[in-house]
Design a protein around this motif. Sequence first.
Motif, mmCIF file in Angstrom:
data_model
loop_
_atom_site.group_PDB
_atom_site.id
_atom_site.type_symbol
_atom_site.label_atom_id
_atom_site.label_comp_id
_atom_site.label_asym_id
_atom_site.label_seq_id
_atom_site.Cartn_x
_atom_site.Cartn_y
_atom_site.Cartn_z
ATOM 1 N N LEU A 1 -7.066 -10.332 6.142
ATOM 2 C CA LEU A 1 -6.450 -10.529 7.363
ATOM 3 C C LEU A 1 -7.015 -9.507 8.536
ATOM 4 C CD1 LEU A 1 -2.896 -11.875 6.671
ATOM 5 C CD2 LEU A 1 -5.164 -13.257 7.317
ATOM 6 N N HIS A 2 -7.071 -8.189 7.888
ATOM 7 C CA HIS A 2 -7.221 -7.227 8.630
ATOM 8 C C HIS A 2 -8.734 -6.587 8.805
ATOM 9 C CE1 HIS A 2 -6.716 -2.795 9.777
ATOM 10 N NE2 HIS A 2 -5.446 -3.373 10.351
ATOM 11 N N ASP A 3 -9.424 -6.510 7.685
ATOM 12 C CA ASP A 3 -10.869 -6.221 7.697
ATOM 13 C C ASP A 3 -11.771 -7.349 7.327
ATOM 14 O OD1 ASP A 3 -10.187 -3.497 8.154
ATOM 15 O OD2 ASP A 3 -9.704 -3.053 6.024
ATOM 16 N N TRP A 4 -11.487 -8.710 6.963
ATOM 17 C CA TRP A 4 -12.228 -9.613 6.669
ATOM 18 C C TRP A 4 -12.991 -9.250 5.227
ATOM 19 C CZ3 TRP A 4 -9.995 -13.343 8.758
ATOM 20 C CH2 TRP A 4 -9.375 -13.261 10.137
ATOM 21 N N LYS A 5 -12.307 -8.618 4.308
ATOM 22 C CA LYS A 5 -12.721 -8.283 3.101
ATOM 23 C C LYS A 5 -12.173 -9.199 2.073
ATOM 24 C CE LYS A 5 -13.703 -3.661 2.116
ATOM 25 N NZ LYS A 5 -13.319 -2.058 1.744
ATOM 26 N N LYS B 1 -4.747 -17.861 14.712
ATOM 27 C CA LYS B 1 -4.353 -17.787 16.146
ATOM 28 C C LYS B 1 -4.972 -16.577 16.704
ATOM 29 C CE LYS B 1 -2.142 -22.161 16.279
ATOM 30 N NZ LYS B 1 -0.551 -22.651 16.469
ATOM 31 N N GLU B 2 -3.936 -16.244 17.484
ATOM 32 C CA GLU B 2 -4.049 -14.978 18.103
ATOM 33 C C GLU B 2 -4.237 -13.743 17.209
ATOM 34 O OE1 GLU B 2 -5.058 -15.429 21.265
ATOM 35 O OE2 GLU B 2 -4.440 -17.534 20.991
ATOM 36 N N THR B 3 -4.830 -12.862 17.670
ATOM 37 C CA THR B 3 -5.011 -11.495 17.067
ATOM 38 C C THR B 3 -3.406 -10.970 16.865
ATOM 39 O OG1 THR B 3 -6.901 -11.152 18.188
ATOM 40 C CG2 THR B 3 -6.259 -9.385 16.846
ATOM 41 N N ASP B 4 -2.664 -11.131 17.809
ATOM 42 C CA ASP B 4 -1.337 -10.650 17.655
ATOM 43 C C ASP B 4 -0.564 -11.239 16.476
ATOM 44 O OD1 ASP B 4 -1.888 -9.579 19.940
ATOM 45 O OD2 ASP B 4 -0.519 -10.761 21.300
ATOM 46 N N LYS C 1 1.811 -6.826 9.403
ATOM 47 C CA LYS C 1 2.734 -5.940 9.505
ATOM 48 C C LYS C 1 3.848 -6.089 8.386
ATOM 49 C CE LYS C 1 5.341 -4.127 13.192
ATOM 50 N NZ LYS C 1 5.639 -4.087 14.599
ATOM 51 N N LEU C 2 4.233 -7.406 8.405
ATOM 52 C CA LEU C 2 5.242 -7.914 7.633
ATOM 53 C C LEU C 2 5.037 -7.712 5.962
ATOM 54 C CD1 LEU C 2 6.622 -11.287 9.310
ATOM 55 C CD2 LEU C 2 7.665 -9.278 8.791
ATOM 56 N N LEU C 3 3.621 -8.154 5.828
ATOM 57 C CA LEU C 3 3.114 -7.789 4.435
ATOM 58 C C LEU C 3 3.301 -6.498 3.834
ATOM 59 C CD1 LEU C 3 0.156 -10.507 4.316
ATOM 60 C CD2 LEU C 3 2.436 -10.768 3.097
ATOM 61 N N SER C 4 2.704 -5.521 4.958
ATOM 62 C CA SER C 4 2.717 -4.079 4.831
ATOM 63 C C SER C 4 4.091 -3.491 4.672
ATOM 64 C CB SER C 4 1.977 -3.174 5.978
ATOM 65 O OG SER C 4 0.797 -3.663 6.244
ATOM 66 N N SER C 5 5.137 -4.068 5.254
ATOM 67 C CA SER C 5 6.297 -3.693 5.021
ATOM 68 C C SER C 5 7.170 -4.378 3.764
ATOM 69 C CB SER C 5 7.419 -3.885 6.261
ATOM 70 O OG SER C 5 7.635 -5.377 6.318
ATOM 71 N N GLY C 6 6.223 -4.966 3.158
ATOM 72 C CA GLY C 6 7.029 -5.213 1.724
ATOM 73 C C GLY C 6 7.481 -6.731 1.750
ATOM 74 N N LEU D 1 4.279 -12.249 -8.198
ATOM 75 C CA LEU D 1 4.644 -11.101 -7.682
ATOM 76 C C LEU D 1 3.428 -9.744 -7.638
ATOM 77 C CD1 LEU D 1 8.527 -10.261 -7.404
ATOM 78 C CD2 LEU D 1 6.820 -10.935 -5.477
ATOM 79 N N PRO D 2 2.803 -9.637 -8.980
ATOM 80 C CA PRO D 2 1.796 -8.984 -8.987
ATOM 81 C C PRO D 2 0.473 -9.311 -8.499
ATOM 82 C CG PRO D 2 2.781 -9.347 -11.401
ATOM 83 C CD PRO D 2 3.484 -10.600 -10.140
ATOM 84 N N CYS D 3 0.338 -10.509 -8.039
ATOM 85 C CA CYS D 3 -0.713 -10.928 -7.447
ATOM 86 C C CYS D 3 -0.643 -10.491 -5.909
ATOM 87 C CB CYS D 3 -0.882 -12.594 -7.308
ATOM 88 S SG CYS D 3 -1.242 -13.255 -8.813
ATOM 89 N N TRP D 4 0.585 -10.245 -5.519
ATOM 90 C CA TRP D 4 0.899 -9.755 -4.088
ATOM 91 C C TRP D 4 1.022 -8.439 -3.721
ATOM 92 C CZ3 TRP D 4 4.916 -14.164 -4.232
ATOM 93 C CH2 TRP D 4 4.428 -15.403 -4.006
ATOM 94 N N GLU D 5 0.252 -7.502 -4.772
ATOM 95 C CA GLU D 5 0.620 -5.995 -4.593
ATOM 96 C C GLU D 5 -0.339 -5.709 -3.481
ATOM 97 O OE1 GLU D 5 1.916 -3.262 -5.919
ATOM 98 O OE2 GLU D 5 2.988 -4.262 -7.556
ATOM 99 N N MET D 6 0.048 -4.701 -2.494
ATOM 100 C CA MET D 6 -0.274 -4.440 -1.410
ATOM 101 C C MET D 6 -1.812 -3.997 -1.631
ATOM 102 S SD MET D 6 0.284 -4.468 1.790
ATOM 103 C CE MET D 6 -0.739 -3.750 3.235
ATOM 104 N N ASN D 7 -2.093 -2.893 -2.590
ATOM 105 C CA ASN D 7 -3.475 -2.223 -2.869
ATOM 106 C C ASN D 7 -3.956 -3.521 -4.026
ATOM 107 O OD1 ASN D 7 -5.424 -0.975 -3.905
ATOM 108 N ND2 ASN D 7 -4.027 0.877 -4.345
#
Length: 312
Positions: free
Chosen positions: A211-215, A253-256, A263-268, A287-293
Motif C-alpha cells: 500500500l505504501h511503496d507498491w512493493k 480511493k484517495e491517498t488519505d 497507519k492502522l496496520l502499523s499500529s498493530g 496472524l503470522p501472515c500479517w507480521e508487519m515486517n
Amino acid sequence: SPDLISGFSTVYTNGSMGTIYSTGSAQGIYVFGKDQITLGRMIGQGCYGAVYMGELIRSDGSPEHVAVKMMKDSLEEKEQEEFQREYQILQSLNHPNIVEVKGVVYDPSLLLIMEFLPMGSLLDYFRMFHTKPNLRQLMKFAKDICDGMDYLVSYNLVHRDLAARNILVASDDLVKISDFGLARFTDKDDNCYKLRTDRKLPVKWYPPESLHDWKFSEKSDIWSYGVTLYEIFSYGQEPNLPGVSNNESGDVKETDELQEIVKLLSSGVRLPCPEHCPNNVYKQLMLPCWEMNPQDRPSFSKLLGEIRDVEI
Ligand code: ADP
Ligand code: MG
C-alpha cells in the motif's frame, strides 16, 4: 446444453485443427479456430473483460465444457498487453491447484480458453450457495491454495490478487487458484515487483509495504493468503479491518484513505478471529501472515507444514 448459444459464425482461417505456435520456450500456445468455440452465458465480469461458459469442439469432434475469458474491445494497448500476459503466464504452469488453460482463440481479439469449474468461485460457493463445509474441508482448501502458491514461488511468480473471489471450486474437496491478471515474474535480485498499472487494486488484501511503496513479493502474497484464510474460515465474510470506514468495492480511493489503513496496520490493528474459526487456526496460520515486517512472515512452504500440524 441449453446454456449454450451459437455466437461465432465466422470461420477462422486456421481451420479446426488448432495450431501449436512455438514461443521460444519449451511450451507452445495452443490456438483453436474460432469455429471450435461456442459461447454460452456470462459467468463473471471484471475490469478487462468478462468470463463466459463455452463449449470447445476438439479436432476429433469431441465436445468439452470450458470457461472463456474475453477481452473488452475498448481496451487500450497497455491493457491488452496485460491481458496477453495473463495467458502467457498461465500456459507455462501445470499444477493440480492452478486452473488449467487449454489454449487461446483469436477473435481477432484474444479469448482465453480455460477448464470450466461449474461450482464457480470460492466466494460464490460460500455466499450464493450458502455452503457450510466442515473444518476438515476448510483446512483442505487452505492447503490446496498454499500448495498452488508454493508452486508459483518456485517460478518466481507473484500473484498479487489472491482472494476467495479468485479461487475456483472443483469439488467439495478441491480448489484451484485462478485470475492471473495481476501476476508478474519478480525481479531475480530482490524477488520483488514494483507496481506499474492503472488497474484498481484489492486494498483490503494488501500488506503495508504494498500500500505504501507498491512493493510485491512472496511475502505480500502471504499477507493476502492470510486474508483469504479469513474469508474461508468466516464462510465468505468481507475482510473489513476494524476502524476503517467500510468500502465494499475494496478499490484504491484517495491517498488519505490508504494512509489511514497503513497507519492502522502499523499500529498493530488486524482482522479479528472469525466467529467459528478455531483459535489455533487464527494464531498459528493467519496472524503470522500479517507480521508487519515481511521477513517475519512465513513462506508458503513453511505454512504447508503448519497446516499439516495445526490441531483443530
Ligand atoms: P477478473 O479479472 O474479471 O476478476 P476472473 O478470472 O477472476 O476475472 O473471473 C471472474 C469470475 O468468473 C470468477 O470470480 C468466477 O466466478 C468466474 N470464473 C472465472 N474462471 C472460471 C472458470 N474457469 N470456471 C468457472 N468460473 C470461472
Ligand atoms: Mg478476479
